[in-house]
Design an enzyme around this catalytic site. Structure first.
Site, PDB file in Angstrom:
ATOM      1  N   LYS A   1       0.781  -1.130  -0.059  1.00 14.00           N
ATOM      2  CA  LYS A   1       0.103   0.099  -0.012  1.00 14.00           C
ATOM      3  C   LYS A   1       0.826   1.177  -0.034  1.00 14.00           C
ATOM      4  O   LYS A   1       1.768   1.308   0.919  1.00 14.00           O
ATOM      5  CB  LYS A   1      -0.949   0.051   1.174  1.00 14.00           C
ATOM      6  CG  LYS A   1      -1.425   1.213   1.574  1.00 14.00           C
ATOM      7  CD  LYS A   1      -2.584   0.983   2.788  1.00 14.00           C
ATOM      8  CE  LYS A   1      -2.517   2.146   3.734  1.00 14.00           C
ATOM      9  NZ  LYS A   1      -3.794   1.789   4.727  1.00 14.00           N
TER      10      LYS A   1
ATOM     11  N   LYS B   1       1.280   5.240   0.275  1.00 13.80           N
ATOM     12  CA  LYS B   1       0.532   6.448   0.790  1.00 13.80           C
ATOM     13  C   LYS B   1       0.611   7.508  -0.196  1.00 13.80           C
ATOM     14  O   LYS B   1       1.713   7.635  -1.038  1.00 13.80           O
ATOM     15  CB  LYS B   1       1.231   7.014   2.101  1.00 13.80           C
ATOM     16  CG  LYS B   1       0.901   6.136   3.307  1.00 13.80           C
ATOM     17  CD  LYS B   1      -0.432   6.368   3.748  1.00 13.80           C
ATOM     18  CE  LYS B   1      -0.570   5.539   5.076  1.00 13.80           C
ATOM     19  NZ  LYS B   1      -2.133   5.697   5.349  1.00 13.80           N
TER      20      LYS B   1
ATOM     21  N   LYS C   1     -10.669  -1.066  11.349  1.00 10.73           N
ATOM     22  CA  LYS C   1      -9.801  -0.611  12.385  1.00 10.73           C
ATOM     23  C   LYS C   1     -10.723  -0.697  13.560  1.00 10.73           C
ATOM     24  O   LYS C   1     -11.544   0.364  13.978  1.00 10.73           O
ATOM     25  CB  LYS C   1      -9.053   0.588  12.233  1.00 10.73           C
ATOM     26  CG  LYS C   1      -8.005   0.714  11.235  1.00 10.73           C
ATOM     27  CD  LYS C   1      -7.626   2.192  11.057  1.00 10.73           C
ATOM     28  CE  LYS C   1      -6.296   2.220   9.808  1.00 10.73           C
ATOM     29  NZ  LYS C   1      -6.414   3.882   9.515  1.00 10.73           N
TER      30      LYS C   1
HETATM   31  O1  SMG Z   1      -0.200  -0.076  11.059  1.00 12.47           O
HETATM   32  O2  SMG Z   1       0.982  -0.341   9.461  1.00 12.47           O
HETATM   33  C1  SMG Z   1       0.185   0.107  10.139  1.00 12.47           C
HETATM   34  C2  SMG Z   1      -0.142   1.554   9.552  1.00 12.47           C
HETATM   35  C3  SMG Z   1      -0.983   1.415   8.516  1.00 12.47           C
HETATM   36  O3  SMG Z   1      -1.269   3.227   6.888  1.00 12.47           O
HETATM   37  C4  SMG Z   1      -1.655   2.915   7.945  1.00 12.47           C
HETATM   38  N1  SMG Z   1      -2.255   3.409   8.663  1.00 12.47           N
HETATM   39  O4  SMG Z   1      -4.935   5.598   7.296  1.00 12.47           O
HETATM   40  O5  SMG Z   1      -4.355   3.342   7.178  1.00 12.47           O
HETATM   41  C5  SMG Z   1      -4.312   4.531   7.612  1.00 12.47           C
HETATM   42  C6  SMG Z   1      -2.684   4.655   8.330  1.00 12.47           C
HETATM   43  C7  SMG Z   1      -3.176   5.628   9.565  1.00 12.47           C
HETATM   44  C8  SMG Z   1      -1.738   5.769  10.273  1.00 12.47           C
HETATM   45  S1  SMG Z   1      -1.856   7.084  11.229  1.00 12.47           S
HETATM   46  C9  SMG Z   1      -0.434   6.951  12.308  1.00 12.47           C
HETATM   47 MG    MG Z   2      -5.940   4.489   5.619  1.00 13.76          MG
END
Ligand code: SMG
Ligand code: MG
Length: 373
Positions: free
Chosen positions: A159, A161, A260
């Site tokens: 994934k 960003k 989540k």
């Molecule tokens: O825990 O591997 C992980 C992070 C995964 O990208 C991730 N989380 O928006 O999904 C999301 C982000 C938020 C992280 S904020 C610190």
């Molecule tokens: Mg996200």
């Protein structure tokens, strides 16, 4: 089971690599751990918050405050995790704080009863496929190096960003270098509906999904966007409850849901979202908030439910921390094992935990039977 008291513990965990997203860069995770002590033992929970309220309105010391002032007093008389949601419903929002408390109560309850999180939630697998979330890097060569290293380690999905100015080109570069590796992107609300034409340029890369392109309260915008692009939209920040999931699906705002537990108030609501999505034929996958081994253990149990159809952001401990506070979760053939011991199946290593602890406080519940007495 009767609650005796609750310990709140702030820890600071340096990340092995800074994690840059559209809303900022995290180099040290400031996390909050909740330890519930009962007449039958103890249980742990971890808040998904970060130091700053940039991913969502919650943040670690805000979670500590609402727990201390409102949530912990409200659960004084509860005897089971099922009662935590109703007992704290008067407090609006603060889902990550509520989730940490409910998880700690559930851990205590399941430990006492000898049942694992996986058994309790309805896990159907003993290991889960793992992806990795790759932050924004200073250059495309640096991104390609990072992705290459993760693929070498065995991660089964990447994934990326994205944000305006870091979207089509990094995705193109990863596709050109790594072929048809399972690939998805996450915008963390950085775009507007007026960016639809730009986002449609991602269609040619056959991404698994585009995660949360628009603001969290813009379900209608996501539904409009879904008509303008071919890449499936997945929602993260927008899905704060089972009702929000049902609404998003009914509106056509998403075809996939990131679950989540922190964002939705805990594992019980997370399971309800799984059920709503599954009943509607919408696949789900497990997101992450840079959890320590404690939060990771529970996320792995959730990710083993039948509707979890894509690899999660449930990476190995070493992706985040040089030393985790639990025995490390290690990737084997791109998968992590679902813990099988009672409750979370893991507990903090006392020496490691002490070394990263910056603050501890104890909230006594003896003699305070609360509204459930
Ligand atoms: O825990 O591997 C992980 C992070 C995964 O990208 C991730 N989380 O928006 O999904 C999301 C982000 C938020 C992280 S904020 C610190
Ligand atoms: Mg996200």
């Amino acid at each position: 089971m009767k609650l005796v008291g609750v310990e709140l513990r702030t820890i600071e965990m340096p990340l092995v690599t800074p994690f840059r997203t559209s809303f900022g860069t995290e180099t040290v995770r400031e996390a909050l751990l909740v330890r519930v002590v009962t007449d039958e033992g103890e249980g742990w929970g971890e808040s998904g918050t970060s130091k700053e309220p940039f991913y969502s309105s919650e943040y670690t010391q805000g979670a500590a405050d609402v727990l201390r002032s409102y949530l912990i007093p409200a659960v004084a008389g509860v005897t089971s995790a099922q009662q935590v949601g109703p007992a704290t419903a008067q407090v609006k929002g603060h889902r990550m704080a509520k989730a940490a408390l409910e998880t700690a109560v559930l851990d205590a309850e399941l430990r006492a009863g000898g049942m694992s999180f996986g058994q309790y939630l309805g896990a159907v697998r003993d290991e889960v496929e793992c992806g990795v979330s790759v932050g924004i890097t200073e250059s495309i060569p640096a991104l390609l190096d990072a992705v290459a290293a993760y693929l070498d380690q065995g991660y089964r999905r990447i994934k990326l960003k994205i944000e305006p100015g870091w979207d089509v080109e990094p995705v193109r570069a990863v596709r050109e270098r790594f072929g048809d590796v399972p690939l998805q992107v996450d915008a963390n609300t950085a775009y507007r509906l007026s960016d639809a034409r730009l986002l449609a340029r991602l269609d040619e890369f056959e991404l698994l999904l585009l995660e949360q392109p628009l603001p969290e309260d813009d379900l209608r915008g996501h539904a409009e966007l879904a008509r303008l692009i071919r890449t499936p939209i997945c929602l993260d920040e927008s899905i704060v409850s089972a009702r929000a999931a049902a609404d998003a699906i009914a509106l056509g705002a998403c075809r996939i849901v990131n679950i989540k537990p922190g964002r939705v108030g805990g594992y019980l609501e997370a399971r309800r979202i799984h059920d709503v999505c599954t009943a509607n034929g919408v696949p789900v996958w497990c997101g992450g908030m840079l959890e320590t081994g404690l939060g990771r253990a529970a996320n792995l149990a959730l990710a083993a439910l039948p509707g979890f159809a894509y690899p999660g952001d449930t990476s190995a401990s070493a992706r985040y921390y040089r030393t985790d506070i639990t025995p490390p979760f290690e990737l084997v053939d791109g998968r992590l094992a679902v813990p099988t011991g009672p409750g979370l199946g893991v507990a903090p290593l006392p020496d490691v935990l002490d070394a990263v602890t910056v603050r501890t406080e104890w909230i006594d519940l003896v003699g305070s039977d609360g509204p459930h007495a």
